[in-house]
Design a protein around this motif. Sequence first.
Motif, PDB file in Angstrom:
ATOM      1  N   ASP A 114      36.731 -43.165  13.852  1.00 22.63           N
ATOM      2  CA  ASP A 114      36.865 -41.716  14.035  1.00 22.63           C
ATOM      3  C   ASP A 114      35.554 -41.178  14.584  1.00 22.63           C
ATOM      4  O   ASP A 114      34.518 -41.836  14.526  1.00 22.63           O
ATOM      5  N   GLY A 115      35.588 -39.952  15.076  1.00 20.05           N
ATOM      6  CA  GLY A 115      34.345 -39.461  15.662  1.00 20.05           C
ATOM      7  C   GLY A 115      34.355 -38.032  16.133  1.00 20.05           C
ATOM      8  O   GLY A 115      33.736 -37.724  17.154  1.00 20.05           O
ATOM      9  N   PRO A 116      35.028 -37.116  15.460  1.00 15.26           N
ATOM     10  CA  PRO A 116      34.978 -35.731  15.936  1.00 15.26           C
ATOM     11  C   PRO A 116      33.578 -35.126  15.928  1.00 15.26           C
ATOM     12  O   PRO A 116      33.275 -34.261  16.732  1.00 15.26           O
ATOM     13  N   ARG A 117      32.716 -35.575  14.989  1.00 14.53           N
ATOM     14  CA  ARG A 117      31.350 -35.032  14.985  1.00 14.53           C
ATOM     15  C   ARG A 117      30.280 -36.110  14.871  1.00 14.53           C
ATOM     16  O   ARG A 117      29.102 -35.816  14.713  1.00 14.53           O
ATOM     17  N   GLY A 118      30.680 -37.382  14.967  1.00 16.35           N
ATOM     18  CA  GLY A 118      29.752 -38.496  14.913  1.00 16.35           C
ATOM     19  C   GLY A 118      30.502 -39.769  14.602  1.00 16.35           C
ATOM     20  O   GLY A 118      31.593 -39.736  14.040  1.00 16.35           O
ATOM     21  N   ALA A 166      37.985 -44.761  19.982  1.00 12.02           N
ATOM     22  CA  ALA A 166      37.614 -43.499  19.336  1.00 12.02           C
ATOM     23  C   ALA A 166      38.848 -42.681  19.013  1.00 12.02           C
ATOM     24  O   ALA A 166      39.556 -42.229  19.918  1.00 12.02           O
ATOM     25  N   ALA A 167      39.121 -42.483  17.726  1.00 14.02           N
ATOM     26  CA  ALA A 167      40.262 -41.665  17.298  1.00 14.02           C
ATOM     27  C   ALA A 167      39.886 -40.195  17.370  1.00 14.02           C
ATOM     28  O   ALA A 167      39.822 -39.478  16.372  1.00 14.02           O
ATOM     29  N   THR A 168      39.648 -39.746  18.560  1.00 13.52           N
ATOM     30  CA  THR A 168      39.212 -38.385  18.827  1.00 13.52           C
ATOM     31  C   THR A 168      39.363 -38.138  20.323  1.00 13.52           C
ATOM     32  O   THR A 168      39.380 -39.106  21.091  1.00 13.52           O
ATOM     33  N   PRO A 169      39.530 -36.918  20.804  1.00 14.78           N
ATOM     34  CA  PRO A 169      39.426 -35.653  20.075  1.00 14.78           C
ATOM     35  C   PRO A 169      40.742 -35.234  19.422  1.00 14.78           C
ATOM     36  O   PRO A 169      41.816 -35.657  19.841  1.00 14.78           O
ATOM     37  N   CYS A 170      40.616 -34.389  18.405  1.00 12.52           N
ATOM     38  CA  CYS A 170      41.774 -33.716  17.820  1.00 12.52           C
ATOM     39  C   CYS A 170      42.074 -32.488  18.670  1.00 12.52           C
ATOM     40  O   CYS A 170      41.214 -31.619  18.819  1.00 12.52           O
ATOM     41  N   ALA A 182      41.231 -27.199  10.680  1.00 17.39           N
ATOM     42  CA  ALA A 182      40.895 -26.366  11.831  1.00 17.39           C
ATOM     43  C   ALA A 182      39.543 -26.741  12.420  1.00 17.39           C
ATOM     44  O   ALA A 182      39.341 -26.690  13.635  1.00 17.39           O
ATOM     45  N   GLN A 183      38.604 -27.109  11.560  1.00 14.45           N
ATOM     46  CA  GLN A 183      37.253 -27.438  12.014  1.00 14.45           C
ATOM     47  C   GLN A 183      37.232 -28.593  13.003  1.00 14.45           C
ATOM     48  O   GLN A 183      36.283 -28.736  13.774  1.00 14.45           O
ATOM     49  N   GLU A 184      38.286 -29.425  13.023  1.00 21.21           N
ATOM     50  CA  GLU A 184      38.312 -30.606  13.888  1.00 21.21           C
ATOM     51  C   GLU A 184      38.826 -30.318  15.289  1.00 21.21           C
ATOM     52  O   GLU A 184      38.745 -31.181  16.172  1.00 21.21           O
ATOM     53  N   THR A 185      39.376 -29.135  15.516  1.00 25.60           N
ATOM     54  CA  THR A 185      39.991 -28.860  16.806  1.00 25.60           C
ATOM     55  C   THR A 185      39.233 -27.748  17.534  1.00 25.60           C
ATOM     56  O   THR A 185      38.175 -27.302  17.101  1.00 25.60           O
ATOM     57  N   PRO A 213      43.118 -39.234  21.903  1.00 25.24           N
ATOM     58  CA  PRO A 213      43.383 -37.876  21.426  1.00 25.24           C
ATOM     59  C   PRO A 213      44.511 -37.875  20.394  1.00 25.24           C
ATOM     60  O   PRO A 213      45.381 -38.754  20.403  1.00 25.24           O
ATOM     61  N   LYS A 214      44.491 -36.870  19.510  1.00 21.77           N
ATOM     62  CA  LYS A 214      45.438 -36.834  18.395  1.00 21.77           C
ATOM     63  C   LYS A 214      45.723 -35.385  18.019  1.00 21.77           C
ATOM     64  O   LYS A 214      44.999 -34.489  18.467  1.00 21.77           O
ATOM     65  N   HIS A 215      46.721 -35.095  17.209  1.00 25.69           N
ATOM     66  CA  HIS A 215      47.796 -35.916  16.683  1.00 25.69           C
ATOM     67  C   HIS A 215      49.055 -35.429  17.388  1.00 25.69           C
ATOM     68  O   HIS A 215      49.383 -34.246  17.290  1.00 25.69           O
ATOM     69  N   PHE A 216      49.756 -36.302  18.060  1.00 20.57           N
ATOM     70  CA  PHE A 216      50.865 -35.939  18.928  1.00 20.57           C
ATOM     71  C   PHE A 216      52.171 -35.951  18.125  1.00 20.57           C
ATOM     72  O   PHE A 216      52.659 -37.021  17.780  1.00 20.57           O
ATOM     73  N   ALA A 217      52.713 -34.808  17.777  1.00 19.88           N
ATOM     74  CA  ALA A 217      52.384 -33.450  18.191  1.00 19.88           C
ATOM     75  C   ALA A 217      52.787 -32.488  17.072  1.00 19.88           C
ATOM     76  O   ALA A 217      53.426 -32.865  16.099  1.00 19.88           O
ATOM     77  N   LEU A 218      52.384 -31.202  17.249  1.00 22.15           N
ATOM     78  CA  LEU A 218      52.715 -30.091  16.354  1.00 22.15           C
ATOM     79  C   LEU A 218      52.200 -30.297  14.929  1.00 22.15           C
ATOM     80  O   LEU A 218      52.856 -29.957  13.956  1.00 22.15           O
TER      81      LEU A 218
END
Length: 748
Positions: A114-118, A166-170, A182-185, A213-218
Amino acid sequence: MIALRILKYLFFLTISLIIITLSIVYLNLDYKMYPLKANQELYSQEIWKVDTDSLAEELVKKMSLEEKIDQMYGEKMYKSIPKFFGNFVLKQRFPHIYVGSNERLNIPPWVLSDGPRGARVLDKDVKAVTTFPVAMARAASWNTTIEFRVHDVISKEMRANKTNYAATPCINLLRHPGWGRAQETYGEDPWLLGEFGVAAVKGIEKNNVMACPKHFALNSIENSRWVIDVSVDERALREVYLPHFKKVIQEGKPASIMSAYNKVRGKYSGSNEELLTNILKNEWEFEGFISTDWMYGIYDGIEAIKAGLNVEMPWQDEYNYNTIKEGLIDGKISENDINELVLSTLKTRLKYAFSYDSLDYTHDLILNESHINLAREVSEESMVLIKNENILPFQLGENLKIGVIGRLADTENTGDLGSSNSKSPYVVTPFEGIKNYHINNSNKVYLDKAKEINKSVELAKELDQVILVVGYDYSDEGEYIMSRGQMLKSAEAKKLIGAKGIGGDRLSLKLQEGDEMLIKEISKVNDNVVVVYVGGSAIDMSSWEEDVPSIVFSWYSGIEGGNALAKIIYGDINPSGKLPFTIAKNSNDYPYFNPYTDTITYGYYHGYTLFEKYKKEIAYPFGHGLSYSKFKYENFNLVNNNPKDSILYFSVDLTNISKVGGKEVAQLYVGFENSEIDRPLKLLRDFKKVYLDAGEKKSINFKINKSDLSYYNTEKNKWINEKIEYNFYVGGSSSENHLIKISNFLEL
């Protein structure tokens, strides 16, 4: 006597099982690691010259059925579970999960981080990585160039930690600010999400890391994510909840994409043929591979295969040998279905295993000075000055008494502790940042953690400047873990059943009662106050906003956040962040949101489109953010209006009419007020962040592809452009008061 013997037997059996379990866990703490690149010694030419598409086809032909299935999941459960939970619980780290290795055929594995912020997964002797402000903060920078640079750094540090996926971006849409993740998007607007998602993917892929990119979808509710069924009509799906995914897939070209946990129209996302095959693969021509979110990603292996799901993560469960073999025997699937999934995965990931690396990804890259400087730069660009009644910037006088007050004033607070977390080497807190700023002058900085509000008020009476730090931490919002059974019971009951876990969705948008009381009481005794909000999304400020002269959204601001905050407050840095969401005047005006529910309908309107369409009063508009500079927009023009042109070009003159140099985010919207069908009043379609010196004037250019004016016609199942008079707006936020307008009839 017999009963006693049975009890003794059970006792020793239990002890033996515990010892065996602990031994297995202990042995897996120091797991074996494997190279992720192809072995050059096995090839006569440089590996980056190998035709990996042809190689993938040859490899699939050589594989047995079991070997093909082995390409379709993370690790075997008996290996993965003790390694994963042992490392997570005992060492507080995510281990390397090796996916798709085949020693017989010399196929190297891949490893997710994972890696949205590191970088989330660390090499065994690495203790920490560069931790950036959360994605929502970076969205508030409205600077896609800096987002590319952030992910360039994150992917470098991922490679240095021996991971390559990399499991990102959200890029899930912020439908309601109470969403725990919310902080991840990147906010509420599909266009902003898409632009930032593309920048993130390109930054990741620059270092031969597979972006996912994730999470598909809604996926926009956390506490019911494993069980909720989302209903959505076709126009809302196509125009609101999928455009950013489409843009990221087609323009960013990521190697992979992650399916969501939730159902969409009755089908789990990981087994949803409409989403995975019909839309993603057929319509959007996605050629990469699809992985599940970790655990509970699919519930029926055969359905998932038929839907086009490539890889089950993090271990083998539904994609087990017996299920797949039975499906083949019963004729529910064919071996060709398996071949297609394995081939698309191999064709994609072998490109990375055989790629040329222009860098040597050693540990020296991690936390180098340029990475830390970038973390501070991002913090500076992302903080939003919400309100300022001539208080900021604070004057830098002599012998001043300065107070940093609040329970979060000296808390290391970088966001939630779930999958988006990363190990930080240090965190500069708000108090430390203010103290560092004044270390070489005669001013005195006081810390008060507001444990006794009366003492805090008495201190505030004596202070020349007050920085009130309020907001949330990981216990209030973030990724939410509970048993699936408890989640289902809560969702069916429409309320929490049992004890609440850490983080999750926010039931209330208000601050904690103690924070609100602190603001109210201190604002009565000191006028020189700035409220600094720490958090990941919008809050309800209605009960105290009018009591204070200045408000700054500092977000979860990474390792250098405190230093950045000090520079913003004292004017070394001119604030340039803008809100990536709307803040309602009345929290009841947001779309319906219940963290505990098994069904929900996502509508066509949310965010600024909802507030504008139904004339709901707002506190602060989408795109809002103050500066120490003032800017003037004039001479807004459509440069071309030729029916043969596929792109519309616009220009506007922007002038800094203040004596302070600063950055402005110029935002271009298209208005559909004259549409013959139900459409939003306007939508964001371009933006530019520019720096202007005091008194400087620049011409800013925008463009809109005509296809981005279209709507989805559900009768014809295609995108349609209307021949109408369109309105175009440009300005410093989505508010009508901040925009200038032109109108043109377009022959499309």
